[in-house]
Design a protein around this motif. Sequence first.
Motif, mmCIF file in Angstrom:
data_model
loop_
_atom_site.group_PDB
_atom_site.id
_atom_site.type_symbol
_atom_site.label_atom_id
_atom_site.label_comp_id
_atom_site.label_asym_id
_atom_site.label_seq_id
_atom_site.Cartn_x
_atom_site.Cartn_y
_atom_site.Cartn_z
ATOM 1 N N UNK A 267 0.799 -1.212 0.000
ATOM 2 C CA UNK A 267 0.000 0.000 0.000
ATOM 3 C C UNK A 267 0.841 1.277 0.000
ATOM 4 N N UNK A 268 2.027 1.249 0.590
ATOM 5 C CA UNK A 268 2.882 2.431 0.548
ATOM 6 C C UNK A 268 3.415 2.674 -0.861
ATOM 7 N N UNK A 269 3.849 1.617 -1.531
ATOM 8 C CA UNK A 269 4.327 1.758 -2.911
ATOM 9 C C UNK A 269 3.189 2.213 -3.821
ATOM 10 N N UNK A 270 2.019 1.666 -3.606
ATOM 11 C CA UNK A 270 0.866 2.022 -4.422
ATOM 12 C C UNK A 270 0.487 3.494 -4.229
ATOM 13 N N UNK B 267 -9.654 0.646 -14.234
ATOM 14 C CA UNK B 267 -8.696 0.977 -13.178
ATOM 15 C C UNK B 267 -8.245 -0.297 -12.471
ATOM 16 N N UNK B 268 -6.974 -0.308 -12.135
ATOM 17 C CA UNK B 268 -6.402 -1.445 -11.413
ATOM 18 C C UNK B 268 -6.567 -1.186 -9.924
ATOM 19 N N UNK B 269 -7.215 -2.104 -9.244
ATOM 20 C CA UNK B 269 -7.444 -1.967 -7.807
ATOM 21 C C UNK B 269 -6.812 -3.146 -7.098
ATOM 22 N N UNK B 270 -5.523 -3.045 -6.814
ATOM 23 C CA UNK B 270 -4.789 -4.199 -6.314
ATOM 24 C C UNK B 270 -4.877 -4.458 -4.830
ATOM 25 N N UNK B 271 -5.632 -3.646 -4.085
ATOM 26 C CA UNK B 271 -5.725 -3.900 -2.653
ATOM 27 C C UNK B 271 -6.339 -5.268 -2.414
ATOM 28 N N UNK C 53 -6.967 2.974 -3.458
ATOM 29 C CA UNK C 53 -5.968 2.058 -4.009
ATOM 30 C C UNK C 53 -6.310 1.686 -5.442
ATOM 31 N N UNK C 54 -6.108 2.604 -6.368
ATOM 32 C CA UNK C 54 -6.390 2.284 -7.768
ATOM 33 C C UNK C 54 -5.493 3.103 -8.682
ATOM 34 N N UNK C 55 -5.209 2.530 -9.847
ATOM 35 C CA UNK C 55 -4.375 3.188 -10.855
ATOM 36 C C UNK C 55 -5.053 3.045 -12.218
ATOM 37 N N UNK D 224 -7.554 -13.118 -10.381
ATOM 38 C CA UNK D 224 -8.777 -12.715 -9.680
ATOM 39 C C UNK D 224 -9.201 -11.284 -9.995
ATOM 40 N N UNK D 225 -8.342 -10.507 -10.652
ATOM 41 C CA UNK D 225 -8.621 -9.090 -10.879
ATOM 42 C C UNK D 225 -9.721 -8.903 -11.920
#
Length: 365
Positions: free
Chosen positions: A110-113, A144-148, A171-173, A138-139
């Motif tokens: 989460x810090x890197x994100x 948007x990418x939500x990797x949390x 948490x999304x990119x 599973x994504x």
Amino acid sequence: MTPPCFLVTTPLQALNAMEAADRFLEKGERCTVLVLKKTAGARETVEAARRLPGLEGAEFVAIDASQVTSRRGPARAVRALWHNRRLIQGPVRRYCEDARILFLGNLMNRELLAAAQLAKSDIVILDDGTSTAAFFEAAGDGDRLQPAPRAGNALSGKCKEAAFRFFYGAASLPKSRIILFTTYPESSAGMNCRVVSNEFRVCRRLVAAGRTLPEAHFLGAPFVERGQLDWKEYAHWLIEAYAHLGRDVRYIAHWAESPEKLRQVEHLLGWETVRFALPYEMQFVLDGARPRIVAGCFSSAFDILPRFFAPGTGLQAFEIPVERIRSAAIQSAARSFYRRHRDTASPVDIITIQQAAPGRQSVRR
């Protein structure tokens, strides 16, 4: 515009950074390797990265972040979150915001994100173990990418997710700016992102001139230390592996395995136990030596090593009764691993281990 920046936390991420530098950077281009130090082992990440070809001329920056955990009380967790937020918005931002390209070592950190959300350029996401492939599968396929990771229905999980969002943001990119540089291109097929396969070209060059050792290596796992299994069950799995591998084996300890457990392994099997300072894949590359067989249960090493292993070296993954592991997340990663290597033209031999019979334990010959 500032030089390309790599955001990493572990030595294995640094190994992937080396390959990404070879693939994406111009020859001789300067870059920054920013190591977010959340644990004492982060010093090893900096030292290991300095030894890697292609990163010798990089500027290395180590920033002391705090480990976010509720085990020592909510007040400390809040202080850690606030400390990390100030780092991300301050010194980390200076390297990330205007970087020509930003490389993210772990999309589930989460810090890197949070730092990646500051970037204006393309973001290249690197692998971080078998959990990366499980996440890809599973994504969703949105824009948007939500990797949390999913927190489930537990109140504590929801509180932790709410705290992350409050301090770090959502948490999304945007997938339009994401490139996946991955060992798992098949698993990422449904992600709707640009995908570049990590072929480990630098590692192949380094290993090509290596030598073969007469021994086998077994990659240990901290199931017992992390409360995922009882020792008796793990010992049964090791005995089953002994039946295939014999005595001339070095047990390569995971960094989280305890000295007491390693003594139990030595007493049970007569195997020598070794703890490397670096992840196995990196130690393997830098040493230039390879065993006749690499074995273990499931590990990202089996996804990576076939990319640069020489012919004649065996890879054996022992398929364990996954349902015996207490963590649903680890069960998912394990199932994904075995399915991946069974359903594709993988050089990894899958050997099934049966559930332990009550009271059965022997070996020591």
